[in-house]
Design an enzyme around this catalytic site. Structure first.
Site, PDB file in Angstrom:
ATOM      1  N   ASP A  37       0.865   3.857  -3.223  1.00 39.09           N
ATOM      2  CA  ASP A  37       0.401   5.237  -3.105  1.00 39.09           C
ATOM      3  C   ASP A  37       1.468   6.222  -3.566  1.00 39.09           C
ATOM      4  O   ASP A  37       1.182   7.196  -4.269  1.00 39.09           O
ATOM      5  CB  ASP A  37       0.008   5.543  -1.658  1.00 39.09           C
ATOM      6  CG  ASP A  37      -1.283   4.849  -1.236  1.00 39.09           C
ATOM      7  OD1 ASP A  37      -1.893   4.181  -2.081  1.00 39.09           O
ATOM      8  OD2 ASP A  37      -1.664   4.971  -0.060  1.00 39.09           O
ATOM      9  N   SER A  84      -8.405   2.426  -2.864  1.00 33.88           N
ATOM     10  CA  SER A  84      -7.127   2.916  -2.353  1.00 33.88           C
ATOM     11  C   SER A  84      -6.258   3.453  -3.482  1.00 33.88           C
ATOM     12  O   SER A  84      -5.200   4.024  -3.232  1.00 33.88           O
ATOM     13  CB  SER A  84      -6.382   1.800  -1.612  1.00 33.88           C
ATOM     14  OG  SER A  84      -6.164   0.683  -2.438  1.00 33.88           O
ATOM     15  N   GLU A 138       0.825  -1.212   0.000  1.00 32.53           N
ATOM     16  CA  GLU A 138       0.000   0.000   0.000  1.00 32.53           C
ATOM     17  C   GLU A 138       0.853   1.254   0.000  1.00 32.53           C
ATOM     18  O   GLU A 138       0.603   2.198  -0.765  1.00 32.53           O
ATOM     19  CB  GLU A 138      -0.926   0.000   1.221  1.00 32.53           C
ATOM     20  CG  GLU A 138      -1.984   1.087   1.191  1.00 32.53           C
ATOM     21  CD  GLU A 138      -2.971   0.901   0.046  1.00 32.53           C
ATOM     22  OE1 GLU A 138      -2.920   1.713  -0.899  1.00 32.53           O
ATOM     23  OE2 GLU A 138      -3.753  -0.046   0.082  1.00 32.53           O
TER      24      GLU A 138
END
Length: 564
Positions: A228, A460, A224
């Site tokens: 990002d 996300s 993650e």
């Protein structure tokens, strides 16, 4: 949190939420103004709404007496972060005999009236692992290579983030002079993978600042953080990226990461993005008091001119739970903290491109795809799992005024007894999401992890992509209107543009569902994709950020890269 076992001596962290000297004022009046006319508050002004000196001193004295340590103090947030051994924390804040669930935390008599709530005294952990699959750039397994129909079903057709930005018409800016904050709750960035990624895109390695140690955690958490950074760094190559990592996958972790970012007077991010969420379900999500306290932080962010983009969740409209009698079921639930009226809740779409442009875009719904995997011997661990864009109606927050024209349906609870309807309750809650972007992991974003190309999606991805767009718009606003001009809290202005003025700043998504709600052509907002995906330049123009005036335009040295 139960009473700690004797051998468990590692330090733990809790956060004390103190009472405020003054109530945090609503930011709705300010939000009605265009960005160039807004007046934001500085750090010193925000302290007037924080904890008093006397209350802070009382907490510090209590903590010292109990052998605990103060990690951080956020006066404007009215928060004090405290650490200590599990035994010392339990002795200070849990009633005799330990607590059996999260609501039994005890404010000590010495702090009664001064401390509103104690975060971190429970074991609620959030979110499922992100979905990523090997990209079509990688060699195909022999089993798939020999069967074309399997390739169609199982090999992602992803895009690079700069290409998706072009599909959505993002302004040709680079984020120069801006700082965007990424809120993380665990894991760390894999910098070798990032170096390989940006080199492949022929882009400069972004200016990265880590607030909270950049240490590796569970593999899915490392994914993650790395993902990002890849998205934002590729779309905003000249922006500073501040990574705020609380290393606490909990409601307390969200609170800590928000405080770290909102009150960072060194990097001063103007946009924040979070890819984590809790379902609004008792025992999994926050209590009403916790939600109210975190909402106050987001109001303070609005007063500082900080935009906050939040993932709306990846479980569709229904969240799987286990009932009290052990049965598996699913209940409708919005996701927190995206459900806060002060967050820009970001949902997901399935985007198909053709000839360098969007060919079609529908609601992201992969709820039936795991059926392809159910014959696997360990089907309970089959990958990928059911996923779809999160969306629904909040039970924690009332519908805000800016959604009056959105036709948000109410939450309806029906109570039956042996076939007879006994009672019907309704609640007019905040509708989520507000907006959407490409999120389907089969048509998602290519990035590098474990030194190989992968494709990943989820809401996300939608949150950092919207954060990147707002960062570019802040660059344009500063160029056109002067330093400190920024988008800030976008929601009221965006709904007014789309629903009252008819501005085409978002692309409505009119087909598909998320397992509970349906997108319809006649609806400008829906609980699947909100107002739709961005039309970047049109939105920037409506806010005064595009085009950039020639006499004030900045040289854009870092053009966004593309497919190589």
């Amino acid at each position: 949190m139960s009473a700690p076992e004797a051998e468990d001596t590692g330090p733990i962290t809790v956060t004390l939420a103190l009472r405020r000297q003054r109530r945090v004022p609503s930011a709705e009046a300010m939000a009605k103004l265009p960005p160039a006319r807004r007046k934001y508050l500085g750090a010193e002004e925000l302290k007037d709404f924080g904890a008093s000196k006397e209350d802070l001193e009382a907490v510090e004295a209590f903590v010292a007496e109990r052998g605990l340590d103060i990690e951080r103090v956020y006066p404007a947030a009215a928060m004090v972060v405290v650490s200590g051994t599990p035994e010392a924390v339990a002795k200070a804040f849990l009633p005799p005999g330990g607590a059996s669930d999260l609501v039994e935390a005890s404010v000590p008599p010495a702090l009664a009236g001064k401390v509103r709530w104690i975060f971190g005294l429970d074991d609620r952990e959030l979110s499922r692992s992100p979905a990523f699959m090997r990209s079509g750039r990688e060699p195909l397994p022999k089993l798939i290579a020999k069967q074309p129909h399997l390739k169609e079903m199982l090999v992602p057709r992803g895009h690079l983030a700069p290409d998706v930005a072009r599909f959505y018409g993002y302004p040709e800016l680079s984020g120069e002079g801006q700082c965007v904050g990424l809120l993380q709750l665990g894991g760390g960035a894999v910098e070798k993978d990032l170096q390989q990624y940006f080199q492949a895109l022929d882009l400069p390695y972004p200016e990265l600042v880590f607030i909270g140690e950049n240490k590796r955690g569970r593999g899915r958490f490392n994914v993650e953080v790395t993902f990002d950074i890849s998205l934002v760094g590729a779309v905003c190559p000249r922006a500073r990226i501040a990574v705020y990592n609380s290393h606490d996958v909990s409601v307390n972790g969200i609170l800590t990461a928000l405080c770290m970012a909102i009150f960072d007077e060194v990097n001063k991010p103007s946009v924040l993005s979070m890819s984590w969420s809790f379902p609004e379900i008792e025992g999994q999500g926050p209590t009403q008091l916790e939600a109210d306290i975190l909402d106050e932080l987001l109001v303070l962010a609005a007063w500082k001119g900080i935009s906050v983009c939040m993932s709306s969740g990846d479980s569709g409209a229904l969240t799987p739970i286990t009932s009290s009698d052990g049965r598996s079921t699913a209940v409708p639930a919005a996701n927190f903290p995206a459900s806060s009226p002060y967050a820009l809740a970001c949902g997901g779409t399935t985007l198909l491109a053709k000839d360098g442009a969007i060919h079609s875009e529908t609601v992201w719904n992969s709820l039936t795809r795991p059926m392809l995997f159910l014959n696997w011997p360990k089907a309970q661990n089959a990958f990928p799992y059911p996923m779809a864009t999160g969306g629904g109606i909040s039970r924690l927050y009332e519908r805000p005024a800016y959604q009056d024209a959105a036709e948000v349906p109410p939450v309806v609870d029906c109570y039956w007894f042996i076939g007879d309807l006994q009672r019907v309750d309704t609640f007019h809650g905040r509708g989520t999401p507000d907006v959407a972007a490409s999120a389907d992991w089969m048509t998602g974003y290519e990035f590098i992890f474990q030194r190989r190309w992968n494709t990943m999606g989820g809401t996300s991805a939608a949150a950092p992509m919207w954060a990147a767009l707002l960062t570019l718009m802040n660059e344009g606003l500063e160029a056109n209107h002067g330093p400190g001009t920024r988008v800030g809290w976008l929601n009221p202005h965006l709904y007014r543009l789309c629903l009252e003025e008819g501005a085409k700043v978002c692309r409505p998504i009119s087909q598909g569902n998320n397992g509970g709600y349906q997108a319809k052509p006649e609806r400008r907002w829906n609980p699947c994709t909100g107002l739709g995906s961005p039309d970047g330049k049109k939105l920037a123009a409506a806010l005064g950020a595009w085009p950039v005036k020639p006499r004030q335009a900045r040289a854009v040295a870092g053009r966004r890269g593309g497919r190589k």
